[in-house]
Structures are given as structure tokens and as C-alpha cells.
Scaffold this active site. Sequence first.
Site, mmCIF file in Angstrom:
data_model
loop_
_atom_site.group_PDB
_atom_site.id
_atom_site.type_symbol
_atom_site.label_atom_id
_atom_site.label_comp_id
_atom_site.label_asym_id
_atom_site.label_seq_id
_atom_site.Cartn_x
_atom_site.Cartn_y
_atom_site.Cartn_z
ATOM 1 N N ALA A 223 -36.449 11.201 14.491
ATOM 2 C CA ALA A 223 -37.010 10.547 13.317
ATOM 3 C C ALA A 223 -37.959 11.527 12.645
ATOM 4 O O ALA A 223 -38.584 12.330 13.323
ATOM 5 C CB ALA A 223 -37.753 9.297 13.727
ATOM 6 N N THR A 224 -38.034 11.431 11.331
ATOM 7 C CA THR A 224 -38.794 12.474 10.658
ATOM 8 C C THR A 224 -40.101 12.018 10.034
ATOM 9 O O THR A 224 -41.033 11.754 10.783
ATOM 10 C CB THR A 224 -37.888 13.238 9.701
ATOM 11 O OG1 THR A 224 -37.160 12.295 8.926
ATOM 12 C CG2 THR A 224 -36.903 14.093 10.458
ATOM 13 N N THR A 225 -40.203 11.901 8.712
ATOM 14 C CA THR A 225 -41.542 11.913 8.107
ATOM 15 C C THR A 225 -42.171 10.532 7.912
ATOM 16 O O THR A 225 -41.528 9.618 7.402
ATOM 17 C CB THR A 225 -41.463 12.643 6.746
ATOM 18 O OG1 THR A 225 -40.784 13.864 6.962
ATOM 19 C CG2 THR A 225 -42.837 12.909 6.188
#
Lengths: 264, 273
Positions: free
Chosen positions: B54-56
Site C-alpha cells: 500500500a502506498t501514500t
Amino acid sequence: MTMPFYVSPEQRYKENADYARRNIARGRPAVVLGYDGGIAFITENPSRSLHKVSEIYDRIGYAAVGKYNEFENLRVAGIRYADLRGYSNDRSDVTARGLANAYAQTLGAVFTESKPLEVELVVAEVGTTPDDDQLFRLSYDGSVSEQGGYVAMGGQADQLTTALAERWRPGLTLSEALTLAVDILGRDPGGGAARELTPAQLEVAVLDRLRPRRAFRRLAGPLLERLLRPDDPTTDVPHTDERRPGLHDTLTGDEGEGPENPEG
Amino acid sequence: MIHERGTSVPGRFPAPFLAPGMSSFTEFLTGYAPHLMPGGHPLPGGILPEMPHATTIVALGYADGVVMAGDRRATMGNLIAHREMEKIFPADEYSAIGIAGSAGVAIELVRLFQVELEHYEKIEGALLSLDGKANRLSTMIRGNLGLAMQGLAVVPLFAGYDLARGAGRIFSYDVTGGRYEEKDYHSVGSGSLFARGSLKKRWRAGLDSAGAVAAAVEALYDAADEDSATGGPDTVRKIYPIVATVSAEGYRRVDDDDLSAVVATLDEEGGRR
């Protein structure tokens, strides 16, 4: 070493049962009954913080009479059981039936092994329709029964059950159900004048069928007074929480301004 | 009160269920069913296969509380593993948690954290303080340190409305469970540097909720422009970031219609194309 006298199992269980029954009968009774929009729990309890009625899980509530430390311990065990099941499977896999079985096994095992637990419990689950509602009554010896629509337990449970059998019917509104419960809880078992129970002496909660997830809410304050007043048009609880910030476990109807919180 | 030999009766509550005085579900689970803990079992040796990340995530304070937002992309190496992942969750009524890092472990951690807070609420009949919630999250992340050292790190961002102070607060974490309170705004995840740069320019004291939501969406937009692992708003598929506000009113997710209007405005004024 002294040898204990032989006591037959019948004798021992009978003594255990008498002991538990006697102590449970000394406490105030509790009534759990279905109404059109859910399940209501009513008991006489002067304490605001030592509860006899509690939330176990999203759709499951718990009511107990008897010895506080024992039923409190069982309540916590039930919450752990439910949260563990919901966490390791899915929230929809937590059922009142499973919980009632675990309570029954526990009460039964303790009853045959040592001092019986001086408690009686109700585990209730609200369904999508009144026909899906489930009420399980558990006794100190682990016996469990599924009740249709209403349960009374604690002191004078038999008289209360008889009275409920006469007057309870499916489809009562919440205010009718509460009025009925308060009326029979106030009766004098000796046949004397009935007591008038005020909202402040009562512990009342509901499992509200129309709530999306956590259905359990305590009722208190002006809302409870309005529900119990025969001339007031309030017949059900609001299905959304009050806007005041904080824990929303209790509906008090003490709001005054603004529209109701749309998302609960 | 319960005899030990009683545990042989099938179906009855085992002793840990009846142990008095504990209101933490995590503590109960660690003692009774440690295999169910996220990171509860040691990893076998060898090289970890690719798995979704998962990123930002961004969070910023505004006049009434905090806004938290996350993009929808999960990546697996150079691939897009998921286009519609949700990385922002309500931890309880007054707090939100956003996750970056190894998605599988992170989602387990969030689920456990949600149960933890509700468990406390039911047993104690009270809400944990916001600091208490932030500390419990610390303990959980620390419990995951073993996995983190093998490449399965989870780095959440936690934000909530502090009922005692009447203000929103933001907490960031490191993989050892270290907890840091952030002032004003913060971001985590692969695109966090770009998002933070964007927030630095957009954030002002006393933003209203619409302004804060727009700033959060723009920060994610800026991150997506520069970081391939962060997904920008996808107007064709109608995939918008998850944005939530947490205030005295509780946790509220901003709905997609509002977000599409925000994105349209940003596109008009932004000169991105």
C-alpha cells in the site's frame, strides 16, 4: 487423614441447586422481552455503573441476575469469546447460540465440580425480523432453554413469567413493552401494594433491529421517561445516536437542538 | 474460581477467558491464540515473493479536527496489484488509521486494532483516550517487528479527535513502534515526500473542512504525478481517493460525488495537463 462421608450425586446436586437458587432468588429480577423493533432488557438497578445488562457483540446482548462478580466475569468471557470468533472468522459468524452453548458448558461444569455460580443469564440476539430474534435463558446448573418472546429471571421469576405469559404478545411497541415490564417488576410478591418504579431505579437497554451494526443501546434520561409515560407519543427509540461527542452507548433524548445525526 | 481440571470439559470457556482484570483484546489474543496475531508466526527462510504494497497516506489538521486521505493503488513490484484498495479505516468513532507498507499484514493489523478499541469500550464502558489509542497501536506495531525485519513492515498513520482537548491530532510511527506526534500535517508511504511538499504549500492554520479535503486530494494528486506506486484520481473508472474527516461529529467518509467535484476544480485550476 479424614475420610469424607459418602454423599450421593443426587444429594450433592440437590444441595448445590438449592444453594444457588436461594441466593439468586434474593436478588432483584430482570425481564427481557421482544418488541416490534427489537429486544428490550429491563431490570431494577440503582447503580449507574455496575451493570446487569450489557452489549456482547453487534447484535447480541446479555442480561444477568445473581452475584455481581460472577456474572461480570462471565460477561467479559462472553465478549472475549465473541470478539475472538469475529476476529478469526467474520463478524457474521458470531451467534447467540454459540455463546449460549459456551455459557451452558461453563455453568454446567462448574456446577458439578465446585461451588455453583450463583447466576442466571439471558443471551439475546436480534434478527432481521421478530421471528428471527433469539432468547436463550441459562441457569446456574448449565441448563439452557430457548424462550419465545420473553424471559423473566431472578427473584419471583415464576410469578413474573406467569404475568408475562398473560400479557405479552408479539408486536408490542417499545413503550408498551417497557410499561408492561415495569408494571410487573413493581408488583409485590406478597400481594401488597405495587411499587412505582421510577426511571432512575431502572436499568434499561435495547437491541435495536434497525441499527446497521452495533444494535445495543442503553436508555436513560428524558427519553426513558417519555417512553414510560402513557400520555407521551414516543413509542420507539431514535435509530441514530445523539450528536453530543463522546461514547454513544446511551440514548438519553437529551438533545434539544439540531436535526439528528444522519449517519449514526 | 474455575478448577484447572475443568478445562477438559469440551465447549466451556478455557481459563484465559475468565481471567479477571484485563481489557485488552491483543493481550488476550497473545496469551490464548498467539497464532492469530498479525506476525504471530515466524517466517520460513528464503526470499519473500512479491506481494502487494500500500502506498501514500496523508493527514492534516483543520479547524474542527483532522482529514486523512489515501490513494487507491496497491503495487506488487512493477505491477499494479489493486486499483481500488482502501487504506483508510475508521479505528473507532473518533479516530482513523491509514496504512502504508505490506498490505496483507497491515490490513490484519487494522482489523485487530479496531477490535481492540471496541473490546475496551465494551468491557470498560468508556472510550480510550486518544493517547491511549495511539499507545496501543505502538504496542501492536512493535509486535510486528520480527516481520518488519524480514521485509514485511507496516507503517501506519493514525489521526483522531481528542475529546478531552477538543482538537484533532496526528501520530506517525516507525517500524519499532516509536510514536511521534505530528504538528499540522504528515504523510507516509512511497509518495509521501511529494505529498508532504504539496501539503507544505497548501496547509494553513484554521482551514475549513472543504479546504482541508481539497488540500489532501491535491497532495495525493501531486504524489501520483511523481510516484508510480501512487494512484491518482481516476475519472474514467470513477475511482477517487478515500478521504475521511474526524471531528467532534465523529468519523465521516467524504463521498465520491464531493471528491469528483474537488478533482474537477483541481484539474481546472491546476494546469496539470
